[in-house]
Design an enzyme around this catalytic site. Structure first.
Site, short mmCIF file in Angstrom:
data_model
loop_
_atom_site.label_atom_id
_atom_site.label_comp_id
_atom_site.label_asym_id
_atom_site.label_seq_id
_atom_site.Cartn_x
_atom_site.Cartn_y
_atom_site.Cartn_z
N HIS A 56 -1.50 -12.34 -2.48
CA HIS A 56 -2.51 -13.09 -1.74
C HIS A 56 -2.13 -14.56 -1.52
O HIS A 56 -2.95 -15.35 -1.07
CB HIS A 56 -3.86 -12.95 -2.44
CG HIS A 56 -4.35 -11.54 -2.42
ND1 HIS A 56 -5.41 -11.09 -3.13
CD2 HIS A 56 -3.89 -10.45 -1.72
CE1 HIS A 56 -5.60 -9.79 -2.90
NE2 HIS A 56 -4.68 -9.39 -2.05
N HIS A 75 0.83 -1.21 0.00
CA HIS A 75 0.00 0.00 0.00
C HIS A 75 0.86 1.26 0.00
O HIS A 75 0.42 2.30 -0.48
CB HIS A 75 -0.95 -0.01 1.20
CG HIS A 75 -2.14 -0.89 0.99
ND1 HIS A 75 -3.35 -0.70 1.62
CD2 HIS A 75 -2.31 -1.97 0.21
CE1 HIS A 75 -4.21 -1.64 1.24
NE2 HIS A 75 -3.59 -2.43 0.39
C1 HEM Z 1 -6.32 -6.06 -7.31
C2 HEM Z 1 -5.85 -5.51 -6.32
C3 HEM Z 1 -5.98 -5.96 -4.89
C4 HEM Z 1 -7.08 -6.00 -4.11
C5 HEM Z 1 -8.49 -5.60 -4.49
C6 HEM Z 1 -6.69 -6.45 -2.82
C7 HEM Z 1 -7.54 -6.59 -1.74
C8 HEM Z 1 -7.16 -7.00 -0.49
C9 HEM Z 1 -8.02 -7.09 0.66
C10 HEM Z 1 -9.47 -6.73 0.69
C11 HEM Z 1 -7.27 -7.53 1.70
C12 HEM Z 1 -7.72 -7.76 3.12
C13 HEM Z 1 -7.28 -6.70 4.08
C14 HEM Z 1 -7.71 -7.10 5.46
O1 HEM Z 1 -8.92 -7.23 5.67
O2 HEM Z 1 -6.85 -7.30 6.33
C15 HEM Z 1 -5.96 -7.75 1.21
C16 HEM Z 1 -4.94 -8.25 1.97
C17 HEM Z 1 -3.68 -8.45 1.50
N1 HEM Z 1 -3.19 -8.05 0.28
FE1 HEM Z 1 -4.28 -7.45 -1.30
N2 HEM Z 1 -5.36 -6.71 -2.85
C18 HEM Z 1 -4.89 -6.43 -4.08
C19 HEM Z 1 -3.59 -6.54 -4.53
C20 HEM Z 1 -2.54 -6.91 -3.73
C21 HEM Z 1 -1.17 -6.88 -4.12
C22 HEM Z 1 -0.65 -6.39 -5.48
C23 HEM Z 1 -0.44 -7.32 -3.07
C24 HEM Z 1 1.05 -7.49 -2.94
C25 HEM Z 1 1.86 -7.72 -3.90
C26 HEM Z 1 -1.36 -7.64 -2.02
C27 HEM Z 1 -1.00 -8.16 -0.79
C28 HEM Z 1 -1.88 -8.41 0.24
C29 HEM Z 1 -1.51 -9.09 1.46
C30 HEM Z 1 -0.15 -9.68 1.80
C31 HEM Z 1 -2.65 -9.12 2.26
C32 HEM Z 1 -2.79 -9.79 3.62
C33 HEM Z 1 -2.78 -8.83 4.77
C34 HEM Z 1 -2.77 -9.54 6.10
O3 HEM Z 1 -2.50 -10.74 6.16
O4 HEM Z 1 -3.01 -8.85 7.10
N3 HEM Z 1 -2.62 -7.36 -2.44
N4 HEM Z 1 -5.90 -7.42 -0.12
#
Ligand code: HEM
Length: 728
Positions: A266, A98
């Protein structure tokens, strides 16, 4: 006034300083130029002071020690914010992503380069919920390594170490991100009046057939990219795919990189939505003082661990969310998925008839298993035909997926750091990457006598001061301090696409280049065209100063290299094309622009102050660099002499200004009624805006004639060297 600031305003006796916003000049006259964007991040706001040099401080850092501490931190769960499955990796990666993901190519603003995630509005964006906890978890490490490790670098390094501690080998890490100490004033995040306002709301960033306003790269105010529940909260993976393609392209990511990043992100961690969002307190910027800078605190129910609410979506994507593996595609592609609602009421996709052993464990109790989930964006990787092809390839070739993801993650987190010359530390990858806009190093040096010789040859070549200055200016003006791209180094003005840009006056450019190439061929040393172009402008400025009676040598530092077409990603340079340039008094055909944009945007991106902008305008006008030889804005009879005539005539009450078109004016002698010169609106701004007029008056004063010349030259040298990170 809000209830938390009782000391201001209402009390009949106490009237102190104007400590709250609300009655600023910008509120009274919202259309005035916002010169504030030129005066941000100055020494007064920087607690480390003028003498602090981050690059020097970073050199003293024991990077391996920091990396070890970070890896250890990942599994040291804290009671105040327990780690899911005992591992903070997911949270740290989301924080790093982010921080980098606000970057957009159109103006190079946003990104991981400044540590702006610590400040409003970004610290309080709904999409950044609970990343305040991630940064607070890092505080002991920041405190330990102090000034030699900026927050901005630490945030990215934490993301890398999170991956490494979960079994993924990253491509590398470069330090060099210097922290800012208050939020940027120049970055436009959108005009909506509400967080997460749907498209079509007041100030919407969308028009026509879902056309996203430039330079924005997110679909909603307060999100990093797309809405995880679907467009405006309505699940439909194909529509979400459309939004993903556009928003990721706005940060120069293609389909393959988009799939890799989303899947690689993810592969670890989870979404949090096991509770009611109504129980969360305000975001950090609005929270009470006792929250100590944290937001979204839940003081009503448990609200941590398995009961955390962040996005409102609940669940992990993979079976083993603290391990780097191929589990994401395995579940996404092999199961059918149906729409469900999370405990917090958010839309999410869940698998139909999933095998028990494929279910991820509960974050606190390994004996409990839950359904995995997919957001609408994850489903887009399966449903969109192009994304699907890429997903299948990655699924079938995990080593290929690892390589593409490693490179895309490095690009995501390093792109706004600028050219490789800015990279610091021992983990910098050796390989040159095309998005770094590589420029080869040069091996020659030039002494003063050699520089003087070349200058004399150029001045004797028959090219005019205006031609030489305009060419050097055009080669340097593409520089933008936001992502440190562009500039004179590399002499990409010789190459496509720049050589054909309307703003570069291709005909004049070719004429000048041809002469300079002729001179280059006869030089004893292999002087680069990049150096010659700048030296040509420098020689012309020097001549113009001397003709104005101020004898100066304009400083020139050789060392620029010439890039080749192979080193140039033509498409990625298109965003650097100037559409207007207040200094050259030019707007691209059919482009509508305000004087504010013409002056301030480029000035800010070039890193100039308001007085520097004023000195430069005054010089560019009398040197005759107005675009295409138009006489608009040249209020002097001594074109090519670096006099202060622009300011003298601008402030002379013997003249009046007569509109002749929408943005054009005649400068008419009051007594005789005779038209002496012509002007544009941008010129007149320097006489009409009260702040700029105060600067114009300084330069119009008789005692400041030499000061004007020196100030112009200082600003000129700054522009010519803006991209010389090797000198800094
Ligand atoms: C299309 C774009 C993306 C969307 C819509 C999206 C959406 C989300 C959402 C809704 C969460 C949950 C947040 C929470 O409730 O804690 C999340 C978590 C996460 N996202 Fe994404 N994401 C996107 C792209 C990415 C990208 C590009 C990365 C990294 C390269 C990423 C890495 C992560 C990680 C590691 C988590 C886990 C956070 C945790 O474990 O606390 N995301 N994402």
């Amino acid at each position: 006034m809000d209830k938390k600031s009782p000391a201001t305003g209402k009390c009949p006796i106490m009237h102190g300083g104007n400590t709250a916003n609300g009655n600023s000049n910008m509120d009274w006259w919202p259309n005035n130029l916002n010169l504030d964007i030129l005066h941000q991040h100055d020494r007064k706001t920087n607690p480390l002071g003028d003498d602090f040099n981050y690059a020097e401080a970073f050199k003293k850092l024991d990077l391996d020690a920091v990396k070890n501490d970070l890896k250890a931190l990942m599994t040291q769960s804290q009671d105040w914010w327990p780690a899911d499955w005992g591992h903070y990796g997911g949270l740290m990666i989301r924080m790093a992503w982010h921080s980098a993901g606000t970057y957009r190519i159109a103006d190079g603003r946003g990104g991981a380069g400044t540590g702006n995630q610590r400040f409003a509005p970004i610290n309080s964006w709904p999409d950044n919920a609970n990343l305040d906890k991630a940064r607070r978890l890092l505080w002991p490490i920041k405190k330990k390594y102090g000034n030699s490790l900026s927050w901005a670098d630490l945030i990215i390094l934490a993301g890398n170490m999170a991956y490494e501690s979960m079994g993924f080998k990253t491509f590398g890490f470069a330090g060099g991100r210097e922290d800012i100490w208050h939020p940027e004033k120049d970055t436009y995040w959108g005009s909506e009046k509400e967080w997460l306002a749907k498209s079509g709301s007041e100030g919407s960033r969308y028009s026509g057939e879902r056309d996203l306003e430039n330079p924005l790269a997110a679909v909603m105010m307060g999100l990093i990219y797309v809405n995880p529940e679907g467009v405006d909260g309505n699940p439909d993976p194909l529509k979400t795919a459309h939004d993903m393609r556009i928003t990721f392209a706005r940060m120069a990511m293609n389909d393959e990189e988009t799939v890799a990043l989303t899947a690689g992100g993810h592969t670890v961690g989870k979404c949090h939505g096991n509770g009611r969002a109504e129980n969360l307190g305000p975001e950090p910027e609005a929270a009470d003082v006792e929250e100590q800078g944290l937001g979204w605190n839940n003081h009503k129910t448990r609200g941590i661990g398995r009961d955390t609410v962040t996005s409102g979506i609940e669940g992990a994507w993979t079976t083993h969310p603290t391990q780097w593996d191929n589990g994401y595609f395995e579940l996404l592609l092999n199961y059918d998925w149906e729409l469900k609602k999370s405990p917090a009421g958010a839309w999410q996709w869940e698998p139909i008839n999933i095998k028990e052993e494929h279910k991820p464990a509960d974050v606190e109790d390994p004996s409990i298993r839950h359904n995995p989930i997919m957001t609408d964006a994850d489903m887009a990787l399966k449903m969109d035909p192009e994304y699907r092809k890429i997903s299948e390839r990655f699924y079938n070739d995990p080593a290929y997926f690892d390589d593409v993801f490693a490179r895309a993650w490095f690009k995501l987190t390093h792109r706004d750091l600028g050219p490789k010359a800015r990279y610091l530390g021992t983990d910098v990858p050796a390989e040159d990457l095309i998005w770094q806009d590589p420029v080869p190093a040069v091996s020659y040096t030039l002494n003063d006598a050699e520089i003087t010789d070349i200058k004399n040859t150029i001045l004797a070549s028959g090219l005019s001061v205006a031609e030489l200055v305009a060419t050097a200016w055009d080669s340097a003006r593409t520089f933008r301090g936001s992502d440190k791209r562009g500039g004179a180094n590399g002499s990409r003005i010789r190459l496509a696409p720049q050589k054909d840009w309307e703003g570069n006056e291709p005909e004049r450019l070719q004429k000048v280049l041809k002469v300079l190439e002729g001179i280059q061929a006869k030089l004893a040393k292999p002087v680069s065209m990049a150096d010659l172009i700048v030296l040509a402008g420098t020689a012309a400025v020097e001549k113009a100063a001397n003709d104005a009676g101020v004898n100066v040598t304009v400083p020139f530092a050789p060392g620029r290299g010439d890039a080749t077409a192979e080193m140039t990603d033509v498409e990625s340079f298109e965003v650097l094309e100037p559409l207007h340039d207040g200094f050259r008094n030019w707007v691209k055909k059919d482009y509508v622009v305000t004087p504010e944009e013409m002056l301030l945007d480029r000035t800010q991106l070039m890193g100039l102050t308001a007085p520097e902008m004023t000195a430069l305008i005054g010089g560019m006008r009398v040197l005759g660099t107005n675009h295409g030889g138009t006489q608009h804005g040249i209020f002097t009879d001594r074109v090519g002499v670096l006099s202060n005539d622009f300011f003298v005539n601008l402030t002379d009450m013997n003249y009046r200004w007569e509109p002749t078109g929408k943005n054009t004016y005649n400068i008419v002698e009051r007594n005789s009624g005779k038209t002496r010169w012509t002007a544009t609106r941008v010129d007149l701004v320097f006489g009409s805006n009260s702040i700029l007029r105060s600067y114009a008056e300084v330069y119009a004063q008789d005692d400041n004639r030499a000061k004007f010349v020196h100030d112009f030259i200082n600003a000129w040298v700054k522009v010519m060297n803006a991209d010389r990170f090797d000198l800094k």
